[in-house]
Design a protein around this motif. Structure first.
Motif, PDB file in Angstrom:
ATOM      1  N   MET A  40      11.041  -2.166 -12.386  1.00 45.67           N
ATOM      2  CA  MET A  40       9.737  -1.486 -12.311  1.00 45.67           C
ATOM      3  C   MET A  40       9.265  -1.177 -13.720  1.00 45.67           C
ATOM      4  O   MET A  40       9.904  -0.452 -14.454  1.00 45.67           O
ATOM      5  CB  MET A  40       9.906  -0.196 -11.510  1.00 45.67           C
ATOM      6  N   ASN A  41       8.181  -1.758 -14.103  1.00 43.77           N
ATOM      7  CA  ASN A  41       7.786  -1.635 -15.493  1.00 43.77           C
ATOM      8  C   ASN A  41       6.679  -0.631 -15.715  1.00 43.77           C
ATOM      9  O   ASN A  41       6.545  -0.088 -16.797  1.00 43.77           O
ATOM     10  CB  ASN A  41       7.338  -2.985 -16.023  1.00 43.77           C
ATOM     11  N   MET A  86       4.346   2.785 -14.810  1.00 42.57           N
ATOM     12  CA  MET A  86       4.427   4.096 -14.184  1.00 42.57           C
ATOM     13  C   MET A  86       3.743   4.146 -12.811  1.00 42.57           C
ATOM     14  O   MET A  86       4.331   4.646 -11.855  1.00 42.57           O
ATOM     15  CB  MET A  86       3.833   5.131 -15.141  1.00 42.57           C
ATOM     16  N   LEU A  90       5.888   2.528 -10.227  1.00 45.41           N
ATOM     17  CA  LEU A  90       7.064   3.343  -9.950  1.00 45.41           C
ATOM     18  C   LEU A  90       6.695   4.472  -8.986  1.00 45.41           C
ATOM     19  O   LEU A  90       7.379   4.709  -7.991  1.00 45.41           O
ATOM     20  CB  LEU A  90       7.605   3.923 -11.261  1.00 45.41           C
ATOM     21  N   PHE A  91       5.561   5.119  -9.259  1.00 45.62           N
ATOM     22  CA  PHE A  91       5.108   6.210  -8.393  1.00 45.62           C
ATOM     23  C   PHE A  91       4.869   5.729  -6.973  1.00 45.62           C
ATOM     24  O   PHE A  91       5.313   6.337  -6.006  1.00 45.62           O
ATOM     25  CB  PHE A  91       3.820   6.829  -8.937  1.00 45.62           C
ATOM     26  N   GLY A 124       6.080   3.113  -5.495  1.00 45.25           N
ATOM     27  CA  GLY A 124       7.359   2.748  -4.887  1.00 45.25           C
ATOM     28  C   GLY A 124       8.085   3.972  -4.364  1.00 45.25           C
ATOM     29  O   GLY A 124       8.574   3.995  -3.232  1.00 45.25           O
ATOM     30  N   LEU A 125       8.140   5.008  -5.193  1.00 47.56           N
ATOM     31  CA  LEU A 125       8.835   6.234  -4.784  1.00 47.56           C
ATOM     32  C   LEU A 125       8.136   6.868  -3.591  1.00 47.56           C
ATOM     33  O   LEU A 125       8.765   7.276  -2.612  1.00 47.56           O
ATOM     34  CB  LEU A 125       8.884   7.224  -5.954  1.00 47.56           C
ATOM     35  N   LEU A 126       6.804   6.926  -3.681  1.00 46.04           N
ATOM     36  CA  LEU A 126       6.020   7.557  -2.621  1.00 46.04           C
ATOM     37  C   LEU A 126       6.261   6.862  -1.284  1.00 46.04           C
ATOM     38  O   LEU A 126       6.520   7.498  -0.259  1.00 46.04           O
ATOM     39  CB  LEU A 126       4.543   7.500  -2.996  1.00 46.04           C
TER      40      LEU A 126
END
Lengths: 209, 495
Positions: A1-2, A4, A7-8, A10-12
């Protein structure tokens, strides 16, 4: 994951999925159960707790009883709980509909309490036994490592007539001569809660055979 | 120079390389809040050690301090666990996370006010929580025992950190996030989500019993799995390459491990309820997620091992590396032990025994605890601009802590196995079982005493560091006095 934002996202997404799977679905499956009503008497199983027993639950929570005692009987195939006499049947989800929060527990420093009422009885002698045990566990079960709860009782000088609520001990050395041990309201509530711990009734999904 | 190249790869994989001056500037900007979080963490570590010592002694000597209501086992034990998680581990995780983000994303903390406010709220929240718990206001929900007002303070304090993080991240211009930053972001994101869901559904508006148990297990699992574990792994992936002077062996492997952790950990929890009165699929999903997580654990272990290969000599001298590496080894062991304990055949014996506590300590006290300790050894001198004043104190801390945690885990595990096998034979009276495991619990108490001594040495050492005691040292405090020039140099180059 490059990046931000990715990444957010994906986490969410992962967390939302986990919430749906591990929180929402169990809630819909076992979080909205109703008691079973008896055909003839219309009494609910599991029975509702009395007001005093509810207060006792709070005492149980405040003093961290669940740190040492579980309240779950595993099915015969999953452990020796039933063989040990801790219940006539394994406990099921419906047994806990009155239990918010639940005290399933994680460690058995002490014995399981799911069925302490049928095991120790519910009469006046059992009430006295519970009080004596809470005041001084070793006086009832020698060698016990349970924490004593003397602060739930008052040790006072007998003035005139001894109190009708005074606890009777098998070992006369526990209470000095001329003194008596009287339970506080919290102690009575806690014992009322312990006397309500009875999962020996039958449920459609949990026969007592 | 070789070290400088490594630095470039490790520290700033995409953006412009940071110079030593840049790093000093970034460190100086975040020094006060981060050292504040470390100091608080160590204070709560001492509180947790003393409370767990009292609790541990009570398990085999129940008349110890038995007359006071606020020192009864159930309250003290809950207070010790909460102080350990929300005081020590969480404060350390926040401090380390802020520092790693500041370093990796080149965030110069311009206004430390939200961070200092958060620090105050966390300390107040923990203080209020522990006092409330001991006064008998526990909610009775495991790991969420703090009364609501204390939990609210923690939550608002955390909100301030998130605010700071969001503003800082919005300004940062990296095109590629280093792996440590991914772990920190994930941890900082996971905690408020878990904590809020659990507080609402378990304490504020508690759901019905069986669902309550499932959500509680899910929270307990992920409080460690998605908050403390990623924070500790961020520290591992940042500090091991820094000290050894070699880049992370494989970035792709690290990313794989990261996403496996996030994907599978959040389905865990059911393994804590094997055989319990909850849907069987919840238990099975928990067991499976534990095994899937092993892929993440294996990739992390392999990656860290290959990063360390050839630099094992640093373990002789660097206290920070020693703590972090022992912690990282414990991660693999704790995960394997967790999987083993979740198997239905094993759980029929060891569920509800001290073996479960042994696994918890291996994960939280050894893995998370020692990695955070090592990180503080690495970070604090850079922020305080003062080296650790006494190698002797560090040595005391290291040996007491290491032997203490090993003794604690082994005695609880052995006691738990003994307990489980005895409980499985219904002919053996329960009181007999209780008496037969007493020696193990006494050993556990001895281990907790050692741990406590070690933690006091740590706290004293940290205090001396912060007040700049002793003579100024020009090089880092290392454990071996006759170390070679090279090994001594490696750490200074990476200051």
């Amino acid at each position: 994951m490059n990046k931000m934002p990715l990444l957010f996202l994906g986490l969410l997404f992962t967390f939302a999925l986990s919430w749906a799977g591990m929180v929402a679905i169990p809630y819909y499956q076992v979080g909205r159960m109703r008691p079973v009503l008896d055909d003839t008497t219309a009494l609910p199983s599991p029975p509702a707790l009395s007001g005093l027993a509810l207060r006792g639950r709070a005492v149980y929570a405040a003093n961290g009883c669940a740190n040492c005692h579980t309240q779950q009987v595993r099915q015969a195939s999953a452990g020796a709980d039933i063989a040990r006499g801790w219940g006539v049947r394994g406990t099921v989800s419906r047994d806990y509909i009155e239990e918010t929060p639940s005290f399933l527990g994680t460690v058995r420093s002490g014995p399981d309490l799911s069925n302490i009422a049928p095991r120790w009885g519910k009469d006046a002698a059992a009430v006295n036994k519970h009080h004596a045990h809470l005041y001084s566990p070793v006086s009832v079960t020698p060698g016990s490592t349970m924490a004593p709860f003397p602060f739930l009782y008052s040790l006072r000088k007998v003035q005139g007539q001894p109190s009708s609520e005074a606890i009777a001990f098998s070992d006369s050395k526990i209470v000095p001569a001329g003194y008596e041990v009287v339970p506080s309201h919290d102690a009575k509530a806690l014992v009322a809660y312990l006397l309500s711990l009875d999962r020996s009734y039958e449920l459609p999904e949990a026969p007592t055979e | 120079m070789k070290d400088a190249d490594c630095q470039a790869q490790v520290n700033c994989e995409c953006a412009a390389q940071t110079s030593a001056a840049d790093r000093a500037r970034l460190d100086a900007a975040c020094a006060v809040p981060v050292l504040g979080f470390f100091g608080s963490a160590i204070f709560w570590l001492l509180a947790a050690s003393l409370l767990s010592l009292i609790a541990s002694i009570k398990l085999h000597y129940p008349s110890f301090l038995a007359d006071a209501s606020w020192l009864t086992y159930g309250r003290v034990n809950a207070a010790a666990t909460s102080a350990h998680i929300y005081g020590w581990a969480s404060c350390a995780a926040i401090g380390i996370g802020i520092w790693i983000l500041a370093r990796l994303c080149k965030i110069e903390v311009q206004c430390p006010l939200p961070l200092l406010g958060a620090l105050k709220l966390w300390n107040l929240g923990n203080l209020a929580g522990i006092i409330g718990l001991l006064a008998g206001q526990s909610t009775g929900v495991q790991y969420l025992e703090y009364p609501s007002y204390a939990a609210l303070m923690l939550f608002i304090g955390y909100g301030l950190i998130v605010l700071w993080g969001a503003v800082s991240c919005a300004r940062h211009k990296l095109c590629k996030l280093p792996i440590s930053a991914c772990y920190v972001v994930a941890a900082f994101f996971a905690f408020p989500w878990l904590f809020a869901v659990a507080q609402v559904m378990l304490v504020f508006q508690p759901v019905q019993g069986a669902a309550h148990a499932v959500i509680q297990a899910w929270f307990a699992q992920n409080l460690v799995g998605l908050w403390l574990t990623p924070s500790a792994l961020a520290a591992c992936f940042y500090i091991i390459p820094k000290i050894t002077g070699r880049p992370i062996y494989s970035r792709s492997l690290a990313l794989l491990g990261f996403w496996f952790l996030i994907l599978f950990s959040c389905w865990g929890g059911g393994q804590r309820l094997v055989g319990g009165p909850v849907p069987v699929w919840v238990q099975t999903v928990g067991i499976v997620s534990g095994f899937m997580l092993l892929m993440s654990v294996a990739s992390v272990a392999l990656n860290l091992h290959l990063t360390l290969t050839g630099s094992f000599s640093h373990l002789r001298v660097s206290p920070a590396l020693r703590f972090v590496v022992i912690g990282a080894i414990a991660y693999t062991l704790a995960s394997l032990l967790g999987c083993l304990l979740s198997l239905r055949s094993v759980a029929s014996y060891l569920q509800f025994t001290y073996a479960i506590a042994a696994q918890w300590h291996l994960m939280v006290s050894v893995f998370v605890g020692l990695v955070f300790t090592g990180s503080i050894y690495y970070i604090a001198p850079r922020l305080a601009r003062w080296e650790w004043p006494s190698a002797g104190l560090v040595r005391w801390h290291f040996w007491c802590t290491t032997l203490g945690v090993i003794g604690l885990v082994l005695s609880l595990l052995a006691g738990g196995i003994h307990q489980g096998i005895s409980l499985a034979s219904p002919d053996m009276a329960f009181m007999k079982v209780v008496q037969s495991i007493s020696p193990y619990l006494e050993l556990a108490s001895l281990s907790v005493i050692m741990l406590t001594v070690g933690n006091f040495a740590f706290a004293f050492s940290f205090f001396l560091l912060v007040v700049h005691a002793g003579k100024r040292r020009t090089e880092p405090t290392l454990l071996d006095d006759d170390m070679t020039e090279e090994s001594a140099g490696a750490e200074t180059n990476h200051e």
